[in-house]
Design a protein around this motif. Structure first.
Motif, PDB file in Angstrom:
ATOM      1  N   MET A   1       0.846  -1.194   0.000  1.00 27.38           N
ATOM      2  CA  MET A   1       0.000   0.000   0.000  1.00 27.38           C
ATOM      3  C   MET A   1       0.882   1.244   0.000  1.00 27.38           C
ATOM      4  SD  MET A   1      -2.916   1.235   2.731  1.00 27.38           S
ATOM      5  CE  MET A   1      -4.028  -0.092   2.300  1.00 27.38           C
ATOM      6  N   ARG A   2       0.447   2.230  -0.785  1.00 25.62           N
ATOM      7  CA  ARG A   2       1.189   3.485  -0.874  1.00 25.62           C
ATOM      8  C   ARG A   2       0.303   4.612  -0.362  1.00 25.62           C
ATOM      9  NH1 ARG A   2       2.383   6.268  -6.708  1.00 25.62           N
ATOM     10  NH2 ARG A   2       3.452   8.164  -6.026  1.00 25.62           N
ATOM     11  N   LEU A   3       0.822   5.390   0.580  1.00 31.09           N
ATOM     12  CA  LEU A   3       0.103   6.534   1.144  1.00 31.09           C
ATOM     13  C   LEU A   3       0.854   7.809   0.788  1.00 31.09           C
ATOM     14  CD1 LEU A   3      -0.630   5.134   4.741  1.00 31.09           C
ATOM     15  CD2 LEU A   3      -2.108   5.031   2.727  1.00 31.09           C
ATOM     16  N   VAL A   4       0.124   8.780   0.257  1.00 35.46           N
ATOM     17  CA  VAL A   4       0.718  10.058  -0.140  1.00 35.46           C
ATOM     18  C   VAL A   4      -0.099  11.186   0.474  1.00 35.46           C
ATOM     19  CG1 VAL A   4       1.279  11.587  -2.078  1.00 35.46           C
ATOM     20  CG2 VAL A   4       1.567   9.105  -2.317  1.00 35.46           C
ATOM     21  N   VAL A   5       0.582  12.100   1.159  1.00 38.06           N
ATOM     22  CA  VAL A   5      -0.061  13.325   1.632  1.00 38.06           C
ATOM     23  C   VAL A   5       0.471  14.464   0.768  1.00 38.06           C
ATOM     24  CG1 VAL A   5      -0.429  14.896   3.563  1.00 38.06           C
ATOM     25  CG2 VAL A   5      -0.236  12.433   3.982  1.00 38.06           C
ATOM     26  N   VAL A  28      -4.536   7.286  -1.288  1.00 37.86           N
ATOM     27  CA  VAL A  28      -4.295   5.889  -0.930  1.00 37.86           C
ATOM     28  C   VAL A  28      -4.283   5.054  -2.205  1.00 37.86           C
ATOM     29  CG1 VAL A  28      -5.106   3.907   0.404  1.00 37.86           C
ATOM     30  CG2 VAL A  28      -5.449   6.230   1.293  1.00 37.86           C
ATOM     31  N   PHE A  29      -3.183   4.339  -2.428  1.00 38.02           N
ATOM     32  CA  PHE A  29      -3.038   3.457  -3.583  1.00 38.02           C
ATOM     33  C   PHE A  29      -2.862   2.036  -3.059  1.00 38.02           C
ATOM     34  CE2 PHE A  29      -1.445   7.637  -4.639  1.00 38.02           C
ATOM     35  CZ  PHE A  29      -1.986   7.907  -5.886  1.00 38.02           C
ATOM     36  N   LYS A  30      -3.865   1.193  -3.263  1.00 42.24           N
ATOM     37  CA  LYS A  30      -3.814  -0.172  -2.754  1.00 42.24           C
ATOM     38  C   LYS A  30      -3.236  -1.123  -3.797  1.00 42.24           C
ATOM     39  CE  LYS A  30      -7.681   0.258   0.467  1.00 42.24           C
ATOM     40  NZ  LYS A  30      -8.953  -0.346   0.941  1.00 42.24           N
ATOM     41  N   ALA A  31      -2.728  -2.240  -3.305  1.00 37.70           N
ATOM     42  CA  ALA A  31      -2.084  -3.210  -4.188  1.00 37.70           C
ATOM     43  C   ALA A  31      -3.042  -3.802  -5.206  1.00 37.70           C
ATOM     44  CB  ALA A  31      -1.452  -4.329  -3.351  1.00 37.70           C
ATOM     45  N   ASP A  32      -4.339  -3.820  -4.909  1.00 38.62           N
ATOM     46  CA  ASP A  32      -5.302  -4.402  -5.849  1.00 38.62           C
ATOM     47  C   ASP A  32      -5.707  -3.432  -6.955  1.00 38.62           C
ATOM     48  OD1 ASP A  32      -6.941  -2.599  -4.545  1.00 38.62           O
ATOM     49  OD2 ASP A  32      -8.406  -4.081  -3.856  1.00 38.62           O
ATOM     50  N   SER A  34      -6.999  -0.293  -6.286  1.00 38.28           N
ATOM     51  CA  SER A  34      -7.911   0.726  -5.758  1.00 38.28           C
ATOM     52  C   SER A  34      -7.159   2.018  -5.476  1.00 38.28           C
ATOM     53  CB  SER A  34      -8.569   0.244  -4.459  1.00 38.28           C
ATOM     54  OG  SER A  34      -9.260  -0.965  -4.643  1.00 38.28           O
ATOM     55  N   VAL A  35      -7.811   3.141  -5.752  1.00 39.60           N
ATOM     56  CA  VAL A  35      -7.242   4.462  -5.465  1.00 39.60           C
ATOM     57  C   VAL A  35      -8.310   5.291  -4.765  1.00 39.60           C
ATOM     58  CG1 VAL A  35      -6.228   6.559  -6.435  1.00 39.60           C
ATOM     59  CG2 VAL A  35      -5.729   4.333  -7.481  1.00 39.60           C
ATOM     60  N   LEU A  36      -7.949   5.902  -3.627  1.00 40.57           N
ATOM     61  CA  LEU A  36      -8.895   6.694  -2.854  1.00 40.57           C
ATOM     62  C   LEU A  36      -8.290   8.053  -2.538  1.00 40.57           C
ATOM     63  CD1 LEU A  36      -8.743   3.541  -1.462  1.00 40.57           C
ATOM     64  CD2 LEU A  36     -10.943   4.340  -0.645  1.00 40.57           C
ATOM     65  N   GLY A  43     -15.695  11.912   7.506  1.00 39.50           N
ATOM     66  CA  GLY A  43     -15.794  10.524   7.932  1.00 39.50           C
ATOM     67  C   GLY A  43     -14.924   9.595   7.097  1.00 39.50           C
ATOM     68  N   TYR A  44     -15.391   8.347   6.963  1.00 35.72           N
ATOM     69  CA  TYR A  44     -14.581   7.322   6.302  1.00 35.72           C
ATOM     70  C   TYR A  44     -14.681   7.359   4.784  1.00 35.72           C
ATOM     71  CZ  TYR A  44     -18.984   4.827   5.573  1.00 35.72           C
ATOM     72  OH  TYR A  44     -20.255   4.490   5.188  1.00 35.72           O
ATOM     73  N   LYS A  45     -15.641   8.096   4.231  1.00 35.85           N
ATOM     74  CA  LYS A  45     -15.860   8.061   2.792  1.00 35.85           C
ATOM     75  C   LYS A  45     -14.836   8.921   2.056  1.00 35.85           C
ATOM     76  CE  LYS A  45     -20.809   7.076   2.890  1.00 35.85           C
ATOM     77  NZ  LYS A  45     -22.157   7.495   2.442  1.00 35.85           N
ATOM     78  N   PRO A  46     -14.253   8.405   0.966  1.00 35.87           N
ATOM     79  CA  PRO A  46     -13.329   9.222   0.171  1.00 35.87           C
ATOM     80  C   PRO A  46     -14.086  10.267  -0.630  1.00 35.87           C
ATOM     81  CG  PRO A  46     -13.671   7.093  -0.874  1.00 35.87           C
ATOM     82  CD  PRO A  46     -14.398   7.036   0.447  1.00 35.87           C
TER      83      PRO A  46
END
Length: 224
Positions: A1-5, A28-32, A34-36, A43-46
């Motif tokens: 997983m890659r996290l970028v601020v 957020v860049f997930k290995a599968d 997904s990009v958020l 809240g939790y929603k992108p």
């Protein structure tokens, strides 16, 4: 997983267009695939996202995420104005989320009585594996067509999105190209029912006690 601020601008084009003006956000860049895109509120929603499969292209000051959507293409372009932090780590294989008691028992009951979801339905396999997780029940209907059934205690928009992801992956197999989906839950939220109708998915409310013979079954089917 890659996290970028990063301080960034985000432009989405595809089935609709959306623009996020310059601000500091978490990417957020997930290995599968997904990009958020997250803000520090809401809240939790992108704010925006892309589901797999995607192609991610890192350029000079830009990150472009592309995804085929039928004959067209969805595109998420992130213009990075200032990179504040970046972190990448391999999380490894996830153990998965264990269903709560109600969902597990509901799956077991519907596996024994798939006709409670739809008349003529017969079970082929429980926990049918896909690249994005297992489908609760893979069945065939009275016409011998494939039907993927996702089971929840409460049917929400997130459950519809999950079922849609399964179908997207399943339909890549020519043998499953005509597979349709049904969301089965004890309660289906109105917003989830509306989204099911918009996407051509079925949804059905089932009563666990009724399936167990503890009282007369209550079943309400909604079809697109």
């Amino acid at each position: 997983m890659r996290l970028v601020v990063a301080r960034c601008e985000v432009t989405y084009t595809g089935r609709l267009n959306a623009y996020l003006p310059e601000a500091i956000r978490l990417l957020v860049f997930k290995a599968d695939g997904s990009v958020l895109v997250h803000a520090d509120s809401g809240g939790y929603k992108p704010l925006n996202w892309m589901t797999p499969p995607t192609v991610i292209e890192d350029g000079e000051g830009t990150i472009v995420v592309r995804k085929r959507a039928g004959r067209s293409e969805d595109r998420l372009e992130i213009r990075v104005l200032e990179l504040l932090a970046e972190f990448e780590h391999e999380l490894g294989e996830d153990a998965g989320l264990e269903k709560d008691g109600v969902e597990r028992h509901l799956q077991e009951a519907l596996a024994d009585l798939p006709g409670a979801v739809e008349a003529g339905l017969r079970l082929v396999r429980r926990e049918w594996p896909t690249d994005v997780g297992p489908v609760d029940l893979m069945c065939r209907d009275a016409d011998d067509s494939w039907v993927a059934v996702e089971i929840k205690r409460v049917g929400t928009i997130e459950a519809v999105e999950q079922l849609s992801r399964y179908l997207e992956v399943l339909r890549r197999d020519p043998a499953l190209a005509g597979c349709r989906g049904v969301l089965a839950a004890e309660t289906v939220k109105p917003q989830a029912r509306t989204l099911c109708e918009a996407r051509g998915l079925g949804c059905v409310e089932v009563d666990l006690a009724g399936l167990r013979g503890e009282r007369e079954p209550e079943l309400t089917l909604f079809e697109a």
